[in-house]
Scaffold this motif. Structure first.
Motif, PDB file in Angstrom:
ATOM      1  N   GLY A   2      -2.625   9.587  -7.549  1.00 34.02           N
ATOM      2  CA  GLY A   2      -4.070   9.685  -7.445  1.00 34.02           C
ATOM      3  C   GLY A   2      -4.613  10.922  -8.111  1.00 34.02           C
ATOM      4  O   GLY A   2      -3.909  11.634  -8.818  1.00 34.02           O
ATOM      5  N   THR A  69       0.510  10.947   5.023  1.00 29.02           N
ATOM      6  CA  THR A  69      -0.755  10.273   4.750  1.00 29.02           C
ATOM      7  C   THR A  69      -1.835  11.341   4.643  1.00 29.02           C
ATOM      8  O   THR A  69      -1.842  12.300   5.419  1.00 29.02           O
ATOM      9  N   MET A  70      -2.725  11.162   3.711  1.00 25.94           N
ATOM     10  CA  MET A  70      -3.835  12.100   3.576  1.00 25.94           C
ATOM     11  C   MET A  70      -4.686  12.029   4.844  1.00 25.94           C
ATOM     12  O   MET A  70      -4.971  10.937   5.351  1.00 25.94           O
ATOM     13  N   ASP A  72      -7.747  12.359   5.337  1.00 25.20           N
ATOM     14  CA  ASP A  72      -8.981  11.593   5.159  1.00 25.20           C
ATOM     15  C   ASP A  72      -8.758  10.095   5.309  1.00 25.20           C
ATOM     16  O   ASP A  72      -9.714   9.346   5.524  1.00 25.20           O
ATOM     17  N   ASP A  73      -7.515   9.646   5.188  1.00 30.93           N
ATOM     18  CA  ASP A  73      -7.205   8.221   5.265  1.00 30.93           C
ATOM     19  C   ASP A  73      -6.808   7.762   6.663  1.00 30.93           C
ATOM     20  O   ASP A  73      -6.519   6.583   6.872  1.00 30.93           O
ATOM     21  N   LEU A  74      -6.784   8.660   7.630  1.00 33.10           N
ATOM     22  CA  LEU A  74      -6.360   8.308   8.979  1.00 33.10           C
ATOM     23  C   LEU A  74      -7.475   7.635   9.773  1.00 33.10           C
ATOM     24  O   LEU A  74      -8.644   7.998   9.653  1.00 33.10           O
ATOM     25  N   GLU A  75      -7.068   6.670  10.580  1.00 33.91           N
ATOM     26  CA  GLU A  75      -8.002   6.030  11.518  1.00 33.91           C
ATOM     27  C   GLU A  75      -8.185   6.964  12.723  1.00 33.91           C
ATOM     28  O   GLU A  75      -7.401   7.885  12.933  1.00 33.91           O
ATOM     29  N   GLU A  78      -5.113   7.461  14.978  1.00 36.15           N
ATOM     30  CA  GLU A  78      -4.097   8.267  14.301  1.00 36.15           C
ATOM     31  C   GLU A  78      -4.514   9.738  14.288  1.00 36.15           C
ATOM     32  O   GLU A  78      -3.690  10.625  14.468  1.00 36.15           O
TER      33      GLU A  78
END
Length: 152
Positions: A2, A69-70, A72-75, A78
């Motif tokens: 990315g 995992t970044m 910003d991508d966590l639910e 999480e």
């Protein structure tokens, strides 16, 4: 992998070891990462820059891949599980001995902040200097009424 704020990132394997190569027009961030590694500990995991150099008219940095995992991508669920680990990370940051560095605000490849005091740094936040990487940010912000009001 990315695109980051200032670099593009790619994965590759070398002798069955997953590596990351980042490419950028500027090398300052890579040199700051290299400096930061000097503070790495089990509580403060900072990947080691294994190699820095010039490539494709710019710069590169190579390090081992760190699984994850970044943030910003966590639910939400999480993120809730992550909070205690984040607090431990913040504590490690808070207690790191940085007495050999000086200054406040954005720091250089030697760990020194660009401002002489915290007040000077905070007072400079609204300055849109032509020497900044993100010069023009203030003009763009004005076009977003809510965000501009919050900033002001």
């Amino acid at each position: 992998m990315g695109t980051g704020e200032w670099s593009q990132t790619f994965f590759y394997k070398e002798n069955d070891i997953q590596k990351v190569i980042r490419l950028s027009d500027i090398d300052e961030d890579f040199k700051r990462d290299q400096f930061a590694y000097g503070y790495a500990s089990p509580q403060l995991p900072i990947p080691k820059i294994e190699e820095l150099g010039n490539a494709l008219g710019g710069f590169f940095a190579i390090s081992r891949n760190v699984e994850g995992t970044m943030i910003d991508d966590l639910e939400s669920k999480e993120m809730q599980k992550l909070v205690p680990k984040l607090m431990g990370l913040f504590e490690a940051l808070r207690t790191t001995d940085i007495s050999k560095s000086r200054g406040f605000g954005p720091w250089d490849r030697n760990g020194n902040g660009e401002r002489n005091s915290w007040k000077e740094y905070v007072s400079s936040i609204g300055i849109d200097s032509p020497t900044m990487r993100i010069h023009g940010w203030k003009e763009k912000l004005v076009s977003k009424k809510w965000e501009n009001d919050v900033f002001n």
